[in-house]
Design a protein around this motif. Sequence first.
Motif, PDB file in Angstrom:
ATOM      1  N   CYS A  58      21.561  92.174 120.609  1.00 32.82           N
ATOM      2  CA  CYS A  58      20.163  91.923 120.241  1.00 32.82           C
ATOM      3  C   CYS A  58      19.549  93.213 119.678  1.00 32.82           C
ATOM      4  CB  CYS A  58      19.345  91.478 121.461  1.00 32.82           C
ATOM      5  SG  CYS A  58      19.881  89.927 122.205  1.00 32.82           S
ATOM      6  N   SER A  90      15.935  84.788 120.205  1.00 36.41           N
ATOM      7  CA  SER A  90      16.058  84.117 118.906  1.00 36.41           C
ATOM      8  C   SER A  90      16.606  85.025 117.812  1.00 36.41           C
ATOM      9  CB  SER A  90      14.703  83.549 118.482  1.00 36.41           C
ATOM     10  OG  SER A  90      13.723  84.581 118.410  1.00 36.41           O
ATOM     11  N   THR A  91      16.560  86.349 117.997  1.00 36.78           N
ATOM     12  CA  THR A  91      17.081  87.259 116.977  1.00 36.78           C
ATOM     13  C   THR A  91      18.448  87.819 117.354  1.00 36.78           C
ATOM     14  OG1 THR A  91      15.882  89.100 118.006  1.00 36.78           O
ATOM     15  CG2 THR A  91      14.765  87.929 116.214  1.00 36.78           C
ATOM     16  N   CYS A  92      19.044  87.279 118.398  1.00 38.30           N
ATOM     17  CA  CYS A  92      20.330  87.789 118.880  1.00 38.30           C
ATOM     18  C   CYS A  92      21.489  86.986 118.285  1.00 38.30           C
ATOM     19  CB  CYS A  92      20.385  87.722 120.405  1.00 38.30           C
ATOM     20  SG  CYS A  92      19.025  88.584 121.232  1.00 38.30           S
ATOM     21  N   PHE A  93      22.702  87.498 118.467  1.00 37.51           N
ATOM     22  CA  PHE A  93      23.884  86.760 118.038  1.00 37.51           C
ATOM     23  C   PHE A  93      25.063  87.146 118.910  1.00 37.51           C
ATOM     24  CE2 PHE A  93      23.703  90.581 115.425  1.00 37.51           C
ATOM     25  CZ  PHE A  93      25.011  91.054 115.436  1.00 37.51           C
ATOM     26  N   LYS A 114      27.708  84.623 115.249  1.00 39.71           N
ATOM     27  CA  LYS A 114      26.874  83.427 115.138  1.00 39.71           C
ATOM     28  C   LYS A 114      25.537  83.644 115.849  1.00 39.71           C
ATOM     29  CE  LYS A 114      29.839  80.998 112.821  1.00 39.71           C
ATOM     30  NZ  LYS A 114      30.475  79.772 113.317  1.00 39.71           N
ATOM     31  N   SER A 115      24.478  83.132 115.232  1.00 39.85           N
ATOM     32  CA  SER A 115      23.133  83.296 115.771  1.00 39.85           C
ATOM     33  C   SER A 115      22.923  82.440 117.013  1.00 39.85           C
ATOM     34  CB  SER A 115      22.092  82.920 114.710  1.00 39.85           C
ATOM     35  OG  SER A 115      22.207  83.741 113.578  1.00 39.85           O
ATOM     36  N   LYS A 117      20.629  80.005 119.256  1.00 38.72           N
ATOM     37  CA  LYS A 117      19.609  78.996 118.959  1.00 38.72           C
ATOM     38  C   LYS A 117      19.045  78.405 120.257  1.00 38.72           C
ATOM     39  CE  LYS A 117      22.178  77.677 114.794  1.00 38.72           C
ATOM     40  NZ  LYS A 117      22.920  76.574 114.113  1.00 38.72           N
ATOM     41  N   PRO A 168      23.195  88.915 111.239  1.00 34.80           N
ATOM     42  CA  PRO A 168      24.242  87.914 111.425  1.00 34.80           C
ATOM     43  C   PRO A 168      24.805  87.467 110.080  1.00 34.80           C
ATOM     44  CG  PRO A 168      22.323  87.412 112.768  1.00 34.80           C
ATOM     45  CD  PRO A 168      21.935  88.529 111.858  1.00 34.80           C
ATOM     46  N   THR A 170      26.643  84.659 107.780  1.00 34.92           N
ATOM     47  CA  THR A 170      26.848  83.214 107.683  1.00 34.92           C
ATOM     48  C   THR A 170      27.936  82.938 106.656  1.00 34.92           C
ATOM     49  OG1 THR A 170      24.531  82.822 108.176  1.00 34.92           O
ATOM     50  CG2 THR A 170      25.778  80.987 107.218  1.00 34.92           C
TER      51      THR A 170
END
Length: 319
Positions: A58, A90-93, A114-115, A117, A168, A170
């Motif tokens: 994070c 919400s801003t972590c992965f 991956k983010s 959610k 992150p 994609t």
Amino acid sequence: MNKGLYFLLFLFVIVNVDINGVQGDTMVTGTVFCDQCKDGQVSIFDYPLSGMRVTMVCPGSDGQMTRVGEDTTNMLGNYGITFDGTPDLSTCFTQISNVQDPNNKCGAVLGPPKSVKLMFSMFDMAMYGVDPLISQPAQPMSYCSTSSSPPTTPSPVTLPPPVGPVAPVTPSAPPKAPTPSFKLPPLPRMPPAPFLESSACSYQYWMKAEYKCYWVAVQPDMTVAEVFGPLAAQKYGTDLTLYASLEGRNDPYKTLLREATTALLNSWNSLRFAYFAPQVLHNFNAALMADSTPTVLRTALRFKRANTAFPCQFKTCKK
């Protein structure tokens, strides 16, 4: 359930919160797969990876990415990272920690991070989900479809604590592959009889020695902790076996575990069972997170109804 009972349950929760307060708890869950075809997505040929170390990162107050948690996947490829309270994630992965992990039976390439959610948040409790993380072999398996320009997988982020700012990644959508013409690999061994039938068996059936051959995905001596995850280990200990969990009664949490274990076994033995295995694990852990007797009992009752929804199609195992 009638409206009056719903009201009483709601009133019970409100009173319990008012008297005892709320113990905040947050959980992040996901799965790690071996992407055998190197197409960047989970398909019928892919399988979950156990023993894989997953790291969660994070952004800190200074904008630097910080390692905030880790977990190791269980036999179903699932991991769960827990936090006190309800921090905003919400801003972590998440991503697989190390491609050189000796438990990585898949290969040498890691998929992208991956983010995280948000799935739900209530009463100072929250659950986050993550799309499947993947590991890939050096070359796709021979039974996978081929393409003149196979999709490339973005490189994972290196995460020595702390690391620089990282966004992150994609993966781009893979091109549509032509209809493959190949011979399917051998399928895993199926349960002896009811896999394609409408079958649901109560815990009493699963405890009988003459039906032991139906334990195909897990074995009776496996522990609840390694199958259901860290919340189950915290609640029931690390030594309780799946078979012993079927003996639980006279306590809401023991009843929940008994019916959840039964539902998990049924989900692997009949395609027409009401729950898939990931749904059983999710609902079970959600009930533990709620730490509410009405929620635990409701979840146990739903599992019990599913476990008795059809006649049990077991036949005595051949010796």
